[in-house]
Scaffold this motif. Structure first.
Motif, PDB file in Angstrom:
ATOM      1  N   ASP A 152       0.853  -1.187   0.000  1.00 10.13           N
ATOM      2  CA  ASP A 152       0.000   0.000   0.000  1.00 10.13           C
ATOM      3  C   ASP A 152       0.895   1.246   0.000  1.00 10.13           C
ATOM      4  O   ASP A 152       2.081   1.170   0.338  1.00 10.13           O
ATOM      5  CB  ASP A 152      -0.848  -0.050   1.294  1.00 10.13           C
ATOM      6  CG  ASP A 152      -1.904   1.026   1.362  1.00 10.13           C
ATOM      7  OD1 ASP A 152      -2.206   1.637   0.336  1.00 10.13           O
ATOM      8  OD2 ASP A 152      -2.437   1.248   2.469  1.00 10.13           O
TER       9      ASP A 152
ATOM     10  N   LYS B 187       0.459   4.833   1.718  1.00 14.29           N
ATOM     11  CA  LYS B 187      -0.525   5.496   2.584  1.00 14.29           C
ATOM     12  C   LYS B 187      -0.469   7.021   2.542  1.00 14.29           C
ATOM     13  O   LYS B 187      -1.470   7.686   2.756  1.00 14.29           O
ATOM     14  CB  LYS B 187      -0.343   5.027   4.020  1.00 14.29           C
ATOM     15  CG  LYS B 187      -0.728   3.558   4.213  1.00 14.29           C
ATOM     16  CD  LYS B 187      -1.122   3.268   5.638  1.00 14.29           C
ATOM     17  CE  LYS B 187      -1.646   1.854   5.807  1.00 14.29           C
ATOM     18  NZ  LYS B 187      -0.593   0.833   5.872  1.00 14.29           N
TER      19      LYS B 187
ATOM     20  N   GLY C 209      -6.317   7.015   3.489  1.00 16.05           N
ATOM     21  CA  GLY C 209      -6.778   5.624   3.545  1.00 16.05           C
ATOM     22  C   GLY C 209      -6.013   4.747   2.569  1.00 16.05           C
ATOM     23  O   GLY C 209      -6.258   3.547   2.494  1.00 16.05           O
TER      24      GLY C 209
ATOM     25  N   TYR D 210      -5.895  -9.295   8.346  1.00 11.10           N
ATOM     26  CA  TYR D 210      -4.965  -8.515   7.498  1.00 11.10           C
ATOM     27  C   TYR D 210      -3.812  -8.086   8.394  1.00 11.10           C
ATOM     28  O   TYR D 210      -4.005  -7.353   9.359  1.00 11.10           O
ATOM     29  CB  TYR D 210      -5.755  -7.363   6.915  1.00 11.10           C
ATOM     30  CG  TYR D 210      -5.058  -6.101   6.431  1.00 11.10           C
ATOM     31  CD1 TYR D 210      -3.731  -5.784   6.698  1.00 11.10           C
ATOM     32  CD2 TYR D 210      -5.777  -5.176   5.692  1.00 11.10           C
ATOM     33  CE1 TYR D 210      -3.147  -4.622   6.239  1.00 11.10           C
ATOM     34  CE2 TYR D 210      -5.207  -3.991   5.229  1.00 11.10           C
ATOM     35  CZ  TYR D 210      -3.882  -3.725   5.525  1.00 11.10           C
ATOM     36  OH  TYR D 210      -3.326  -2.555   5.090  1.00 11.10           O
TER      37      TYR D 210
ATOM     38  N   ASN E  67      -5.588  -5.718  10.881  1.00 10.34           N
ATOM     39  CA  ASN E  67      -6.931  -5.253  10.551  1.00 10.34           C
ATOM     40  C   ASN E  67      -7.822  -6.480  10.443  1.00 10.34           C
ATOM     41  O   ASN E  67      -7.330  -7.600  10.220  1.00 10.34           O
ATOM     42  CB  ASN E  67      -6.927  -4.461   9.246  1.00 10.34           C
ATOM     43  CG  ASN E  67      -6.143  -3.160   9.390  1.00 10.34           C
ATOM     44  OD1 ASN E  67      -6.275  -2.462  10.389  1.00 10.34           O
ATOM     45  ND2 ASN E  67      -5.302  -2.855   8.429  1.00 10.34           N
TER      46      ASN E  67
ATOM     47  N   ARG F  16     -10.279  -7.130   8.237  1.00 12.75           N
ATOM     48  CA  ARG F  16     -11.056  -7.116   6.967  1.00 12.75           C
ATOM     49  C   ARG F  16     -10.067  -6.944   5.830  1.00 12.75           C
ATOM     50  O   ARG F  16      -8.880  -6.745   6.056  1.00 12.75           O
ATOM     51  CB  ARG F  16     -12.076  -5.991   7.005  1.00 12.75           C
ATOM     52  CG  ARG F  16     -11.628  -4.732   7.770  1.00 12.75           C
ATOM     53  CD  ARG F  16     -10.792  -3.784   6.997  1.00 12.75           C
ATOM     54  NE  ARG F  16     -10.062  -2.811   7.786  1.00 12.75           N
ATOM     55  CZ  ARG F  16      -9.156  -2.022   7.261  1.00 12.75           C
ATOM     56  NH1 ARG F  16      -8.840  -2.101   5.993  1.00 12.75           N
ATOM     57  NH2 ARG F  16      -8.498  -1.167   8.005  1.00 12.75           N
TER      58      ARG F  16
ATOM     59  N   GLY G  92      -8.024  -5.060   2.963  1.00 16.30           N
ATOM     60  CA  GLY G  92      -7.468  -3.703   2.896  1.00 16.30           C
ATOM     61  C   GLY G  92      -7.986  -2.964   1.672  1.00 16.30           C
ATOM     62  O   GLY G  92      -8.390  -3.568   0.682  1.00 16.30           O
ATOM     63  N   ASP G  93      -7.962  -1.657   1.753  1.00 18.30           N
ATOM     64  CA  ASP G  93      -8.401  -0.804   0.664  1.00 18.30           C
ATOM     65  C   ASP G  93      -7.325   0.260   0.493  1.00 18.30           C
ATOM     66  O   ASP G  93      -7.067   1.003   1.448  1.00 18.30           O
ATOM     67  CB  ASP G  93      -9.749  -0.172   1.055  1.00 18.30           C
ATOM     68  CG  ASP G  93     -10.415   0.566  -0.093  1.00 18.30           C
ATOM     69  OD1 ASP G  93      -9.705   0.923  -1.044  1.00 18.30           O
ATOM     70  OD2 ASP G  93     -11.635   0.799  -0.017  1.00 18.30           O
ATOM     71  N   PRO G  94      -6.590   0.321  -0.600  1.00 20.68           N
ATOM     72  CA  PRO G  94      -6.884  -0.216  -1.927  1.00 20.68           C
ATOM     73  C   PRO G  94      -6.155  -1.514  -2.289  1.00 20.68           C
ATOM     74  O   PRO G  94      -6.118  -1.873  -3.471  1.00 20.68           O
ATOM     75  CB  PRO G  94      -6.393   0.901  -2.845  1.00 20.68           C
ATOM     76  CG  PRO G  94      -5.153   1.408  -2.159  1.00 20.68           C
ATOM     77  CD  PRO G  94      -5.459   1.297  -0.674  1.00 20.68           C
ATOM     78  N   GLU G  95      -5.606  -2.266  -1.324  1.00 14.08           N
ATOM     79  CA  GLU G  95      -4.892  -3.494  -1.693  1.00 14.08           C
ATOM     80  C   GLU G  95      -5.809  -4.516  -2.386  1.00 14.08           C
ATOM     81  O   GLU G  95      -5.385  -5.240  -3.289  1.00 14.08           O
ATOM     82  CB  GLU G  95      -4.272  -4.146  -0.452  1.00 14.08           C
ATOM     83  CG  GLU G  95      -3.175  -3.341   0.220  1.00 14.08           C
ATOM     84  CD  GLU G  95      -3.706  -2.550   1.397  1.00 14.08           C
ATOM     85  OE1 GLU G  95      -4.799  -1.944   1.292  1.00 14.08           O
ATOM     86  OE2 GLU G  95      -3.033  -2.547   2.451  1.00 14.08           O
TER      87      GLU G  95
HETATM   88  N1  GLY Z   1      -4.834   0.145   3.080  1.00 17.23           N
HETATM   89  C1  GLY Z   1      -4.917   0.246   4.467  1.00 17.23           C
HETATM   90  C2  GLY Z   1      -6.146  -0.287   5.057  1.00 17.23           C
HETATM   91  O1  GLY Z   1      -6.991  -0.846   4.393  1.00 17.23           O
HETATM   92  O2  GLY Z   1      -6.297  -0.166   6.264  1.00 17.23           O
END
Ligand code: GLY
Length: 432
Positions: A212, A214, A226, A269, A285, A287, A289-292
């Protein structure tokens, strides 16, 4: 099959895209879908955070599977409610989601389980926290313990900066109640990698690692966002390294959660720092990841739905394996002017046909809306443009070309996603 996806960002758009590939006959329902999803899903007019209404709706609508994208509904107990109604749900319970919703709990658990991570201490008292920072010196990392939309970790180069961060989190409540407690950690040097483990409460299967980006600015400068882009695969993630991550990090974490009566079913995650002393956990985390997700799922050739459904129904992974494409994927996030600070909304978006018609470009919408006036911006992160290629360089060029061609007023994006990987490739070419 009737599937409800909770959430409406780029991660959830990618989940919808992948699930429809796995099960083209499925009907997908999405909470307040963004402008890119409306043609492929049925809208549900309930906010992703309204767990009571969502559980009731899923029950009444005979939903076969619920997949929860964001952390907030997980931390609020959406999966617990769905389980009580007998609705298969993919994602951890409230107790297991504490691995993300309380950084202080996560660090204690890691310490108990012998999972490698940075030295730390947790505080609710500002004076005690400041004394600890003065004693430890800088650089040092200050984190709000609760959920802060990915923006609650502050890397402080100086003691003064860390004292200011503590004041802002603990005294001024810059992150609200998420900052009731802080975790102060030793700074770790290295490159970060995101690893998603599909977990059934005890066993796990790792997905392809990604990286990612950040910070808002190129070369990792400016405030945390994010996530402004990601790529996969990561060349540093060798098979022995991944085995180490699974054996020393994921498996003992799942075991410790199970011992706490918080069996983790869903995506665990792990943000991993690749230090000179080996992989260390930066954070967990609960859930995707976003944007992974926007680069990992496009490379997944085998079904996502099968293991997700199995776990949601309370089953085990058994001998599940995942099959990955040998290609590369890189995503560039197009953001609104001013993001991650305040930004304007309702800017008209134009996407040329050369972009939508390119088979090597996938557009995953986040902050967009579509109505009678056409497609408009509605959030800070607007669209993730994922490029695919045989090499990462090809994927990057597809992604950047699309990011250039998509138009909206105030558009900003990083043109250097994947820069560490490209620097590594250059170095090894120079070394011969
Ligand atoms: N890319 C970081 C997150 O989803 O927390």
């Amino acid at each position: 099959m009737r599937i409800l996806i909770v959430g409406n960002g780029g991660r959830e758009h990618t989940l919808a895209w992948k699930l429809l590939k796995d099960a083209p006959e499925a009907t997908l329902f999405v909470t307040k879908p963004n402008g890119g999803m409306i043609d492929i899903v049925e809208p549900v007019a309930i906010a992703p955070g309204d767990v009571v209404a969502l559980a009731g709706w899923a029950d009444a609508q005979n939903i076969d599977l619920v997949i929860v994208g964001p952390e907030a509904p997980l931390a609020s107990g959406l999966v617990d409610r769905l389980e009580r109604s007998g609705i298969p749900a993919f994602g951890p319970t409230k107790a297991a989601a504490r691995i993300e919703s309380s950084k202080s709990y996560a660090k204690d658990l890691m310490q108990r389980a012998g999972v490698p991570t940075a030295d730390f201490a947790s505080f609710v008292d500002l004076t005690e926290a400041q004394a600890y920072v003065r004693e430890r010196g800088a650089p040092i990392v200050v984190k709000a313990s609760g959920l802060a939309a990915g923006k609650g970790a502050i890397v402080c180069e100086t003691v003064d900066e860390a004292l200011g961060a503590l004041e802002s989190i603990l005294a001024d409540r810059a992150f609200g109640e998420a900052g009731r407690e802080v975790v102060i950690e030793a700074f770790m040097e290295g490159e970060e990698m995101s690893v998603f483990a599909i977990a059934d409460g005890h066993e796990s299967v790792l997905m392809l690692p990604s990286q990612d980006h950040k910070r808002i600015g190129e070369g990792e400068v400016g405030p945390n966002t994010g996530g402004m882009g990601a790529y996969a695969p990561v060349s540093l993630s060798s098979a022995p390294l991944l085995a180490q991550v699974q054996n020393d990090i994921i498996t003992p974490t799942l075991a410790a959660l199970a011992e706490d009566d918080a069996e983790f079913r869903g995506i665990l995650y792990a943000g991993i720092m690749l230090t000179e002393d080996g992989p260390r956990v930066v954070e967990f985390n609960c859930r995707f990841g976003d944007p992974e997700t926007q680069v990992v799922l496009p490379l997944l050739k085998s079904s996502l739905l099968e293991p997700v459904l199995e776990i949601a129904r309370g089953g085990r992974l058994g001998d599940t394996t995942l099959e990955w494409s040998p290609a590369a994927a890189l995503t560039t996030v197009l953001a609104s002017e001013g993001y991650p600070g305040s930004y304007p909304r309702s800017q008209a978006i134009h996407i040329p046909e050369s972009v939508t018609g390119d088979p090597d470009v996938l557009l995953f919408h986040a902050g967009t809306k579509s109505d009678s006036s056409g497609l408009e911006t509605s959030g800070g992160r607007v669209i993730a443009a994922t490029g695919l290629g045989t090499t990462l360089a090809q994927a990057a060029s597809k992604s950047r070309e699309a990011a250039d061609l998509i138009e909206f007023s105030g558009k900003q994006f990083r043109k250097d996603i994947g820069w560490r990987e490209f620097a590594r490739a250059e170095q090894s070419a120079e070394a011969g």
